[in-house]
Write an enzyme that holds these catalytic residues in place. Structure first.
Site, mmCIF file in Angstrom:
data_model
loop_
_atom_site.group_PDB
_atom_site.id
_atom_site.type_symbol
_atom_site.label_atom_id
_atom_site.label_comp_id
_atom_site.label_asym_id
_atom_site.label_seq_id
_atom_site.Cartn_x
_atom_site.Cartn_y
_atom_site.Cartn_z
ATOM 1 N N TYR A 165 93.583 52.412 29.201
ATOM 2 C CA TYR A 165 93.441 53.302 28.087
ATOM 3 C C TYR A 165 94.144 54.515 28.256
ATOM 4 O O TYR A 165 95.489 54.424 28.822
ATOM 5 C CB TYR A 165 91.714 53.392 28.114
ATOM 6 C CG TYR A 165 91.458 54.101 26.741
ATOM 7 C CD1 TYR A 165 91.792 53.650 25.392
ATOM 8 C CD2 TYR A 165 90.373 55.145 26.763
ATOM 9 C CE1 TYR A 165 91.126 54.053 24.317
ATOM 10 C CE2 TYR A 165 89.696 55.589 25.494
ATOM 11 C CZ TYR A 165 90.043 55.037 24.459
ATOM 12 O OH TYR A 165 89.723 55.663 23.141
ATOM 13 N N ARG A 218 100.304 55.676 13.487
ATOM 14 C CA ARG A 218 99.807 56.891 14.425
ATOM 15 C C ARG A 218 99.237 56.637 15.703
ATOM 16 O O ARG A 218 98.187 57.040 16.099
ATOM 17 C CB ARG A 218 99.114 58.028 13.557
ATOM 18 C CG ARG A 218 98.985 59.374 14.164
ATOM 19 C CD ARG A 218 97.821 60.234 13.548
ATOM 20 N NE ARG A 218 96.447 59.608 13.965
ATOM 21 C CZ ARG A 218 95.720 59.736 14.972
ATOM 22 N NH1 ARG A 218 96.410 60.569 16.100
ATOM 23 N NH2 ARG A 218 94.779 59.174 15.319
ATOM 24 N N LYS A 236 91.157 49.204 23.734
ATOM 25 C CA LYS A 236 89.867 49.452 23.073
ATOM 26 C C LYS A 236 88.919 48.202 23.283
ATOM 27 O O LYS A 236 87.689 48.323 23.824
ATOM 28 C CB LYS A 236 89.819 49.677 21.716
ATOM 29 C CG LYS A 236 90.605 50.952 21.258
ATOM 30 C CD LYS A 236 89.618 52.286 21.233
ATOM 31 C CE LYS A 236 90.194 53.605 21.026
ATOM 32 N NZ LYS A 236 89.328 54.717 21.149
ATOM 33 N N GLU A 307 91.963 51.978 13.895
ATOM 34 C CA GLU A 307 92.307 52.901 14.830
ATOM 35 C C GLU A 307 93.862 52.982 14.629
ATOM 36 O O GLU A 307 94.482 52.257 14.439
ATOM 37 C CB GLU A 307 92.383 52.017 16.318
ATOM 38 C CG GLU A 307 92.377 52.507 17.347
ATOM 39 C CD GLU A 307 91.319 53.479 17.772
ATOM 40 O OE1 GLU A 307 91.566 54.619 18.481
ATOM 41 O OE2 GLU A 307 90.160 53.246 17.582
ATOM 42 N N ASP A 308 93.890 54.409 14.874
ATOM 43 C CA ASP A 308 95.268 55.037 14.646
ATOM 44 C C ASP A 308 96.122 54.729 13.673
ATOM 45 O O ASP A 308 97.202 54.248 13.595
ATOM 46 C CB ASP A 308 96.060 54.555 15.961
ATOM 47 C CG ASP A 308 95.626 55.212 17.509
ATOM 48 O OD1 ASP A 308 94.752 56.010 17.248
ATOM 49 O OD2 ASP A 308 96.408 54.848 18.552
ATOM 50 N N ASP A 330 87.519 55.232 14.548
ATOM 51 C CA ASP A 330 87.176 55.691 15.693
ATOM 52 C C ASP A 330 87.973 57.282 15.539
ATOM 53 O O ASP A 330 87.400 58.255 16.288
ATOM 54 C CB ASP A 330 87.866 54.946 16.589
ATOM 55 C CG ASP A 330 87.327 55.397 18.131
ATOM 56 O OD1 ASP A 330 86.104 55.760 18.220
ATOM 57 O OD2 ASP A 330 88.079 55.502 18.968
ATOM 58 N N ASP A 331 89.131 57.253 15.214
ATOM 59 C CA ASP A 331 89.807 58.635 15.261
ATOM 60 C C ASP A 331 89.183 59.694 14.336
ATOM 61 O O ASP A 331 89.371 60.850 14.906
ATOM 62 C CB ASP A 331 91.234 58.471 14.587
ATOM 63 C CG ASP A 331 92.044 57.447 15.337
ATOM 64 O OD1 ASP A 331 91.995 57.405 16.534
ATOM 65 O OD2 ASP A 331 92.289 56.487 14.754
ATOM 66 N N ASN A 474 95.963 63.340 23.163
ATOM 67 C CA ASN A 474 96.439 62.647 23.990
ATOM 68 C C ASN A 474 98.065 62.326 23.436
ATOM 69 O O ASN A 474 98.401 62.328 22.428
ATOM 70 C CB ASN A 474 95.660 61.315 24.052
ATOM 71 C CG ASN A 474 94.214 61.460 24.644
ATOM 72 O OD1 ASN A 474 94.409 61.634 25.560
ATOM 73 N ND2 ASN A 474 93.270 60.995 23.959
#
Length: 628
Positions: A165, A218, A236, A307-308, A330-331, A474
Site C-alpha cells: 500500500y 488520479r 486496497k 478509488e482515485d 474512499d478519497d 501521498n
C-alpha cells in the site's frame, strides 16, 4: 485472477467458504487456536479429556493442530490445485491430502506448515533492500498462495503494509505494465459497452462482497496512470482481506479503462491499457453507469468503493449513486472519516474536549475531492456536536493554488467548493491565511511536497500552544512537510500525523516523538465489513461519523502521551472489528441492518468476530458427482 482451472473450482456455495474460512469467536481477533468444536474448554471430567487440543510436535503434523476444521469441497485436483492461489498450500499439504487430491509426487516429499512457510518467505523478503522489489515478491506470493500471503500481512502488518500500500503502491502502479505477470481483477472499456451485464459472469467467483474500482485518473499524487492504476484496487483489497476480515474469494478489483491523457503512457509499448485519449462527458458517465448496473445485477448486495477518481468526476459519481447504492468514495469519505478520527484524537492529546471541534480554526490546503471531502466530514461532525451549519462552515479556510477560496471566483467552483467560499480575503496566500486567521489545525491534501515550509509552520506555532499539523498527501515525497521538520520548527509542540509513514523523531534535548500515519486503512476495512455483514443498503454520513468516533476512542491514553493520535498498526484487526460493530449499530438504528436477527444484535461483537476471515489452511476434498 484465477486460471481457467479455478473457474471450474468455484462451484461451491458461500456457506462452505464461510464456515471454513472464518476465525473462531473470541476476544483475540484472528487467533488461530480455538477450542475443540462442540466442547467447552472447561470440563468436569477429572482427566480433562475434552480440554483444548494442543499443537503436535512430531512428524508431518509438527506445528499444526488436528482440531476439527470444516473441509472445503473443490472441483479441481492434481496440478490444478497447485496453480490455484485460493487452494494451493505448497508443501504444507499432508500425506493424506496429497493422496486424495492426486498431488503425491508433484511436491517435494517433506511436509511443512504455515509458520515455516511464513518464516522462510520473510527471511527472503528481508534480504532485499528495494521496496519495489519487495512489492513484486509479495505480489508473486499473492498469485501463488493467498492464504500464506494474507497470513503474512496480518502477522507482519507494520513491515508489510507500506510495501503493498502507500507509499510503495504508487511506484508499483507506475511500473505495472513493465512488470505485468498474470491477470488479477477485471477491466471494462468503451469496447465493452452493451456487454457488461454478461461480462461480469466471466468472473469465476459467485459471492463477491466488495468491489474496489478506479478509472486511474488520479493515482495518489501521481496523476493519470490509466489502466496501470489497477495496483490501487489490488492493494486496497489485500487490506480488506487481512485487516477487515473479508475473505479473498469475496473481493474484486476493477479498472474502468476509459483511456489516458498521459503522453508517456500513450507512447509506451508496454502500457497495458487502451492507448487512446480519455472518454469525456456523457460517454464517460454512461460507461460508469452500465458498470454499476452490471455489478449490482449479479451481486445485488455488493459494496462498491470508488478509488482515485479525478476531482472533477469523484463527487459527481458519489452524488449519483450514494443514495440508492451501497457505495462510498474512499478519497472523499474514507479520508474524511480517518482525518476526523485523527483530529478528535489530537484534541484529546492536547487536553481539549472532543466536542470542541466547532471551536477550532481549520485551514485545509487543497480544494480537490480529498480536501473538500475532509472539510465536509469535519463540518458534519461539528453539526453532530450541536453547531449550526453556518457556524460549522465559518470554522474552515480552504486554500488552493490560487489562494483562499473566496466568493469572487465562485463561478469557477464546484457546488461543494462553493459551500466554503469566504466573503472576504479571496485569493489570500497560505502564509497570509495562517498569519491572519491563526489556525489551530493545518491539513494538507495538495500533493505538493514541502508546501508547509518553515515560515508557515513557525508562524502557526507562534500563535497556538499545540498546533495540529497533518500533511496527508501521498506518497512520501509529496508530503507537505516531514515529521522531523514539523517537530523541529515547532520545538516539539505540534501534534503530528501524516498520510505516509515517518520514523520517530529525536530532538537535540533527547525527547523522542512518535508520528502516526493518518491512513485510510484504519477505517475503510471496518466500514466495508460492517456494511456487508449487516446487509446495509447505503453508507450514510452518520455511519462515517460513528466509524471515526470508534477509531478515535480506540487510541489509549498511553498512546496519546507519546504523541500518537492513531492506534499502533498491529492492532488493525481489532480496530476494524470495533469500526464494523459501530457501523452495524448505526445501520440498525437507521433500519438498514437487513441481514441481522435480534439474536445477532444481542451478541454483536461475537457475531462480527465470527464473520472475519482468518487465513489458515483447512482440509480440502474433491467435489465429486456420484452417478448411479
Amino acid at each position: 485472477m484465477l486460471a481457467s482451472a479455478a473457474k471450474r473450482a468455484v462451484s461451491l456455495g458461500s456457506s462452505s467458504w464461510t464456515s471454513a474460512l472464518r476465525t473462531a469467536a473470541g476476544p483475540a481477533l484472528g487467533s488461530r487456536v480455538a477450542s475443540c468444536a462442540g466442547f467447552s474448554s472447561q470440563s468436569s471430567n477429572d482427566d480433562d479429556v475434552y480440554s483444548e487440543e494442543g499443537i503436535s510436535h512430531d512428524g508431518e503434523w509438527a506445528g499444526c493442530t488436528r482440531r476439527f476444521l470444516p473441509p472445503i469441497k473443490i472441483a479441481v485436483r492434481g496440478s490444478e490445485i497447485l496453480t490455484n492461489p485460493l487452494f494451493n498450500k505448497g508443501m504444507a499439504m499432508k500425506s493424506g491430502e496429497r493422496d486424495r487430491l492426486r498431488v503425491r509426487g508433484l511436491l517435494p516429499p517433506r511436509s511443512n506448515n504455515l509458520e515455516i512457510q511464513k518464516d522462510r518467505f520473510m527471511k527472503s523478503l528481508r534480504q532485499v533492500n528495494s521496496m519495489i522489489l519487495k512489492n513484486v515478491m509479495l505480489e508473486d506470493l499473492h498469485d501463488r498462495n493467498e492464504t500464506l500471503y494474507h497470513r503474512i500481512i496480518i502477522d507482519h502488518i507494520e513491515e508489510v503494509a507500506p510495501l503493498i500500500y502507500t507509499p510503495t503502491v504508487g511506484q508499483a502502479c507506475k511500473e505495472f505494465g513493465s512488470r505485468y505477470r498474470r491477470p488479477r481483477g477485471m477491466y471494462f472499456t468503451e469496447e465493452d459497452r452493451g456487454h457488461m451485464a454478461a461480462m461480469v459472469y466471466n468472473w469465476p467467483l459467485p459471492d463477491v462482497h466488495v468491489v474496489v474500482v478506479t478509472d486511474g485518473s488520479r493515482i495518489l499524487g501521481l496523476g493519470d496512470l490509466g489502466a496501470q492504476g489497477m495496483g490501487i484496487p489490488i492493494g486496497k483489497l489485500s487490506l480488506y482481506c487481512a485487516a477487515g476480515g473479508i475473505a479473498p474469494h469475496r473481493v474484486l478489483p476493477v479498472v474502468l479503462d476509459v483511456g489516458t491523457d498521459n503522453e508517456e503512457l500513450l507512447n509506451d509499448p508496454f502500457y497495458i491499457g487502451v492507448p487512446k485519449r480519455r472518454l469525456k462527458g456523457k460517454e464517460y458517465y454512461h460507461l460508469v453507469d452500465e458498470f454499476m448496473q452490471a455489478v449490482r445485477h449479479r451481486w445485488p448486495n455488493v459494496l462498491v468503493q470508488f478509488e482515485d477518481f479525478s476531482s472533477d468526476k469523484a463527487q459527481n459519481l458519489l452524488d449519483k449513486y450514494r443514495e440508492n447504492n451501497l457505495c462510498f468514495n474512499d478519497d472523499i469519505q474514507g479520508t474524511g472519516a480517518t482525518t476526523l478520527a485523527g483530529v478528535l484524537g489530537a484534541l484529546r492529546a492536547k487536553g481539549a474536549d472532543v466536542n470542541s471541534l466547532g471551536d477550532q480554526r481549520i485551514v485545509v490546503a487543497g480544494a480537490g475531492s480529498a480536501g473538500i471531502g475532509v472539510a465536509q466530514v469535519l463540518m458534519q461532525a461539528m453539526m453532530e456536536q450541536g453547531r449550526t451549519e453556518e457556524e460549522a462552515k465559518n470554522a474552515f479556510y480552504i486554500v488552493d493554488q490560487d489562494g483562499l477560496l473566496g466568493k469572487d471566483r465562485i463561478d469557477q467552483m464546484s457546488r461543494e467548493q462553493a459551500v466554503f467560499a469566504r466573503d472576504e480575503d479571496g485569493g489570500l496566500p497560505l502564509l497570509d491565511v495562517v498569519k491572519k486567521f491563526k489556525p489551530t489545525i493545518l491539513l494538507g491534501m495538495t500533493t505538493v511536497g514541502g508546501l508547509f515550509n518553515e515560515n508557515i509552520v513557525k508562524e502557526m506555532a507562534s500563535n497556538v500552544d499545540r498546533p495540529i499539523i497533518f500533511p496527508l498527501s501521498n506518497p512520501t515525497t509529496n508530503a507537505e512537510c516531514t515529521a522531523e521538520q514539523a517537530f523541529e520548527w515547532t520545538g516539539g509542540k505540534c501534534i503530528f500525523a501524516a498520510g505516509s509513514p515517518f520514523d520517530p523523531v529525536t530532538m537535540e534535548d533527547g525527547r523522542t516523538y512518535y508520528p502516526t500515519q493518518c491512513n485510510n486503512m484504519y477505517v475503510f476495512p471496518g466500514i466495508g465489513l460492517g456494511a456487508t455483514v449487516c446487509g446495509a443498503k447505503t453508507v450514510t454520513d452518520r455511519m462515517l461519523y460513528v466509524a471515526a468516533e470508534a477509531l478515535a476512542n480506540f487510541v489509549t491514553e498511553e498512546e496519546l502521551a507519546e504523541g500518537k493520535v492513531f492506534p499502533h498498526i498491529n492492532k488493525i484487526r481489532e480496530v476494524s472489528h470495533r469500526v464494523a460493530v459501530a457501523v452495524i449499530r448505526e445501520a440498525a438504528n437507521e433500519g438498514q441492518a437487513t441481514k441481522l436477527t435480534k439474536k445477532d444484535m444481542a451478541n454483536l461483537e461475537e457475531f462480527v468476530a465470527k464473520k472475519m476471515y482468518d487465513p489458515e489452511y483447512v482440509p480440502l476434498i474433491e467435489k465429486r458427482t456420484v452417478r448411479i
